[in-house]
Write an enzyme that holds these catalytic residues in place. Structure first.
Site, PDB file in Angstrom:
ATOM      1  N   THR A  45       0.860  -1.187   0.000  1.00 48.94           N
ATOM      2  CA  THR A  45       0.000   0.000   0.000  1.00 48.94           C
ATOM      3  C   THR A  45       0.899   1.240   0.000  1.00 48.94           C
ATOM      4  OG1 THR A  45      -0.222  -0.055   2.401  1.00 48.94           O
ATOM      5  CG2 THR A  45      -1.932  -1.180   1.118  1.00 48.94           C
ATOM      6  N   THR A  47       1.496   4.337   1.468  1.00 52.89           N
ATOM      7  CA  THR A  47       2.230   4.885   2.614  1.00 52.89           C
ATOM      8  C   THR A  47       3.120   3.826   3.240  1.00 52.89           C
ATOM      9  OG1 THR A  47       0.450   6.458   3.028  1.00 52.89           O
ATOM     10  CG2 THR A  47       1.993   6.083   4.826  1.00 52.89           C
ATOM     11  N   CYS A  48       2.634   2.613   3.337  1.00 51.36           N
ATOM     12  CA  CYS A  48       3.405   1.523   3.943  1.00 51.36           C
ATOM     13  C   CYS A  48       4.655   1.228   3.116  1.00 51.36           C
ATOM     14  CB  CYS A  48       2.555   0.261   4.048  1.00 51.36           C
ATOM     15  SG  CYS A  48       0.994   0.514   4.914  1.00 51.36           S
ATOM     16  N   HIS A  49       4.488   1.137   1.813  1.00 55.51           N
ATOM     17  CA  HIS A  49       5.566   0.748   0.913  1.00 55.51           C
ATOM     18  C   HIS A  49       6.551   1.887   0.641  1.00 55.51           C
ATOM     19  CE1 HIS A  49       7.493  -1.695  -2.156  1.00 55.51           C
ATOM     20  NE2 HIS A  49       7.384  -0.698  -3.005  1.00 55.51           N
TER      21      HIS A  49
END
Length: 165
Positions: A45, A47-49
């Site tokens: 995703t 923001t996560c990545h």
């Protein structure tokens, strides 16, 4: 929600590291030394990545000099997706991963959120925990979606720097 002073519960998990996918127990994984656990809503995703995980990869050495033995990222995805994400992000060797496909550990920690409105089902909130010998020393959660401030690696490095030696 888990709090400072609480023990990490014992839950069966899938640990993804340089050795592959290993069946393990959360209490054992977090039970020895100082561990940083950061939780993200989903592998790959945006923001996560692009923000949360890379911050920990970049700060790996700084965290280790502050006494951190392991850095673990947990997401509510199956171990196939988490393995692919670990490979694609080139994080293995710095960060290990917990694939919490059924959100069992996420729920046991009280870090779950219903994201069904966005088509994602139950996911982990964005957070970071500092754990020593299986006991939570600190919990940091984000207030706004897409935000990585209090749970990001720089905030955790700062927190560890403020702790007495």
């Amino acid at each position: 929600m888990i709090q400072q002073g609480d023990a990490i519960p014992s839950v069966a998990v899938k640990l993804v590291n340089k050795s592959g996918v290993i069946d393990g127990d959360s209490a054992t994984i977090f039970g020895d030394g100082r561990v940083i656990l950061f939780t993200v809503p989903g592998a790959f995703t945006p923001t996560c990545h692009n923000n949360h995980l890379p911050g920990y990869v970049s700060a790996g050495e700084a965290l280790r000099t502050k006494g951190v033995n392991r850095i673990i990222c947990m997401t509510v995805n199956d171990h196939h997706v988490v393995s692919a994400w670990a490979d694609a992000s080139e994080a293995l060797g710095v960060v290990e991963f917990i694939a919490d496909g059924n959100a069992t550990l996420t729920k046991a920690l009280g870090l779950d959120k219903d994201m069904s409105g966005g088509g994602m089902g139950t996911r982990a909130i964005r957070s970071a925990l500092v754990i020593k010998d299986g006991i939570v020393e600190a919990v940091f959660t984000e207030d706004q979606p897409g935000q990585v401030t209090s749970s990001g690696a720089p905030a955790i490095v700062e927190f560890l720097e403020s702790m007495p030696s």
